[in-house]
Enzyme design. Structure first.
Site, PDB file in Angstrom:
ATOM      1  N   VAL A  52      31.777  57.937  63.487  1.00 27.50           N
ATOM      2  CA  VAL A  52      33.259  57.835  63.727  1.00 27.50           C
ATOM      3  C   VAL A  52      33.953  58.698  63.494  1.00 27.50           C
ATOM      4  O   VAL A  52      35.416  58.699  63.792  1.00 27.50           O
ATOM      5  CB  VAL A  52      33.647  56.201  63.221  1.00 27.50           C
ATOM      6  CG1 VAL A  52      32.867  55.141  63.713  1.00 27.50           C
ATOM      7  CG2 VAL A  52      33.431  56.249  61.800  1.00 27.50           C
ATOM      8  N   ASN A  78      35.842  48.892  61.361  1.00 29.51           N
ATOM      9  CA  ASN A  78      35.556  48.302  60.148  1.00 29.51           C
ATOM     10  C   ASN A  78      34.777  49.289  59.310  1.00 29.51           C
ATOM     11  O   ASN A  78      34.630  49.178  58.023  1.00 29.51           O
ATOM     12  CB  ASN A  78      34.295  46.975  60.329  1.00 29.51           C
ATOM     13  CG  ASN A  78      33.637  46.710  58.898  1.00 29.51           C
ATOM     14  OD1 ASN A  78      34.377  46.290  58.145  1.00 29.51           O
ATOM     15  ND2 ASN A  78      32.258  47.160  58.821  1.00 29.51           N
ATOM     16  N   SER A 131      42.588  46.795  53.240  1.00 28.07           N
ATOM     17  CA  SER A 131      42.101  46.402  52.013  1.00 28.07           C
ATOM     18  C   SER A 131      43.412  45.980  51.068  1.00 28.07           C
ATOM     19  O   SER A 131      44.563  46.558  51.324  1.00 28.07           O
ATOM     20  CB  SER A 131      41.404  47.666  51.091  1.00 28.07           C
ATOM     21  OG  SER A 131      41.321  47.510  49.857  1.00 28.07           O
ATOM     22  N   TYR A 144      41.598  56.345  49.077  1.00 24.09           N
ATOM     23  CA  TYR A 144      41.044  55.133  49.613  1.00 24.09           C
ATOM     24  C   TYR A 144      42.273  54.105  50.044  1.00 24.09           C
ATOM     25  O   TYR A 144      42.421  53.775  51.135  1.00 24.09           O
ATOM     26  CB  TYR A 144      40.080  54.443  48.860  1.00 24.09           C
ATOM     27  CG  TYR A 144      39.413  53.098  49.495  1.00 24.09           C
ATOM     28  CD1 TYR A 144      38.569  53.341  50.402  1.00 24.09           C
ATOM     29  CD2 TYR A 144      39.932  51.956  49.164  1.00 24.09           C
ATOM     30  CE1 TYR A 144      37.763  52.075  50.953  1.00 24.09           C
ATOM     31  CE2 TYR A 144      39.480  50.838  49.542  1.00 24.09           C
ATOM     32  CZ  TYR A 144      38.253  50.745  50.652  1.00 24.09           C
ATOM     33  OH  TYR A 144      37.879  49.960  51.068  1.00 24.09           O
ATOM     34  N   ALA A 145      43.114  54.034  48.795  1.00 26.80           N
ATOM     35  CA  ALA A 145      44.055  53.210  49.105  1.00 26.80           C
ATOM     36  C   ALA A 145      45.310  53.694  50.075  1.00 26.80           C
ATOM     37  O   ALA A 145      45.761  52.896  50.892  1.00 26.80           O
ATOM     38  CB  ALA A 145      45.053  52.999  47.694  1.00 26.80           C
ATOM     39  N   ALA A 146      45.366  55.109  50.080  1.00 25.12           N
ATOM     40  CA  ALA A 146      46.287  55.644  50.978  1.00 25.12           C
ATOM     41  C   ALA A 146      45.744  55.394  52.516  1.00 25.12           C
ATOM     42  O   ALA A 146      46.458  55.148  53.512  1.00 25.12           O
ATOM     43  CB  ALA A 146      46.435  57.255  50.631  1.00 25.12           C
ATOM     44  N   LYS A 148      44.138  52.861  53.549  1.00 25.66           N
ATOM     45  CA  LYS A 148      43.993  51.684  53.885  1.00 25.66           C
ATOM     46  C   LYS A 148      45.491  51.100  54.203  1.00 25.66           C
ATOM     47  O   LYS A 148      45.811  50.324  55.219  1.00 25.66           O
ATOM     48  CB  LYS A 148      43.285  50.750  52.775  1.00 25.66           C
ATOM     49  CG  LYS A 148      41.805  50.995  52.886  1.00 25.66           C
ATOM     50  CD  LYS A 148      41.040  50.616  53.966  1.00 25.66           C
ATOM     51  CE  LYS A 148      39.506  50.662  53.874  1.00 25.66           C
ATOM     52  NZ  LYS A 148      38.908  50.377  54.950  1.00 25.66           N
ATOM     53  N   ILE A 177      35.190  41.577  47.763  1.00 28.27           N
ATOM     54  CA  ILE A 177      34.013  41.187  48.321  1.00 28.27           C
ATOM     55  C   ILE A 177      32.663  41.845  48.039  1.00 28.27           C
ATOM     56  O   ILE A 177      32.675  43.002  47.966  1.00 28.27           O
ATOM     57  CB  ILE A 177      34.300  41.380  49.947  1.00 28.27           C
ATOM     58  CG1 ILE A 177      35.917  41.074  50.345  1.00 28.27           C
ATOM     59  CG2 ILE A 177      33.415  40.594  50.818  1.00 28.27           C
ATOM     60  CD1 ILE A 177      36.126  39.558  50.154  1.00 28.27           C
TER      61      ILE A 177
END
Length: 242
Positions: A52, A78, A131, A144-146, A148, A177
């Site tokens: 992707v 996803n 997230s 990762y937070a940026a 999301k 999760i």
């Protein structure tokens, strides 16, 4: 849908299939996709191996799906990867770039490839997986937070822009999760105290399950959410309001 070879993606594929959808399964891992297809039934899906982060490959996968079925009603973004944990000031530039490319730019590539087909038919639903780390921030996974958080912003913009074409765009933001992506952490006895601390921070007192996220995605994708667009649905056991 992307990231369909395991975890939340596989659960979403199964849930959508049970609602009558025929699902295009995208991920790099062909064997994982074939396992998902076996679960939902060979007549209920199509395996389209795809990186992707490769714009041309994404466009090719979408065209393969269109050639097979001639229509496209729902897009679920996803695909994602976890970050090598580090403070922002210690984070390698390459890791930052990887997180943004895999977790955010891929959403842009997929939705842009799908958009002409959704617009032509004048209807459709896009559900992006973000997230709780996006809007709230969690230490040592800043890239990762940026990414999301970027998904949430991109979702709201697309929702505002695509209403005229009859296309709804929403986000599901999972909390903690149980997935294969975090099994390495949860299943290590050395992390038992940290796992317990995470679960105690969740008002419902446990990790969630991929199937619970899948139900939220299925809701937003379907006709029962026909008056909902530009929203973020948290599936986090109450963590975000604790």
């Amino acid at each position: 849908m992307t990231g369909a070879s395991q975890g939340i993606g596989r659960a979403v594929a199964v849930a959508l299939s049970r609602e009558g959808a025929i699902v295009g399964l995208l991920a790099r891992n062909r064997s994982g996709l074939e396992e998902t297809l076996e679960i939902i039934g060979p007549s209920r899906g199509l395996v389209a191996p795809c990186d992707v982060t490769d714009r041309a490959a994404v466009a090719g996968a979408v065209e393969t799906i269109m050639a097979e079925w001639g229509g496209l009603d729902v897009v679920v973004n996803n695909a994602g990867q976890r970050q090598d944990r580090a403070r922002i000031d210690e984070l390698e530039t390459a890791e930052w770039a990887r997180m943004i490319e895999v977790n955010l730019t891929s959403v842009f590539y997929v939705t842009r490839a799908a958009a002409p087909h959704l617009f032509e038919q004048g209807s459709g639903s896009v559900v992006n997986i973000a997230s709780i780390s996006g809007p709230f921030g969690i230490p040592r996974i800043g890239a990762y937070a940026a990414a999301k958080a970027g998904i949430i912003g991109l979702t709201r913009t697309m929702a505002a822009e695509w209403c005229d074409f009859g296309v709804r765009v929403n986000t599901v933001a999972p909390g903690f999760i149980e997935t294969p992506m975090n099994a390495w952490f949860r299943e290590d006895p050395a992390n038992a105290e940290q796992v317990a601390a995470i679960e105690s921070s969740v008002p419902l007192g446990r990790h969630g399950y991929p199937e619970e996220v899948a139900q939220a995605v299925t809701f937003l994708a379907g006709a029962t959410a026909s008056y909902i667009t530009g929203q973020t649905l948290f599936v986090d056991g109450g963590w975000s309001v604790a």
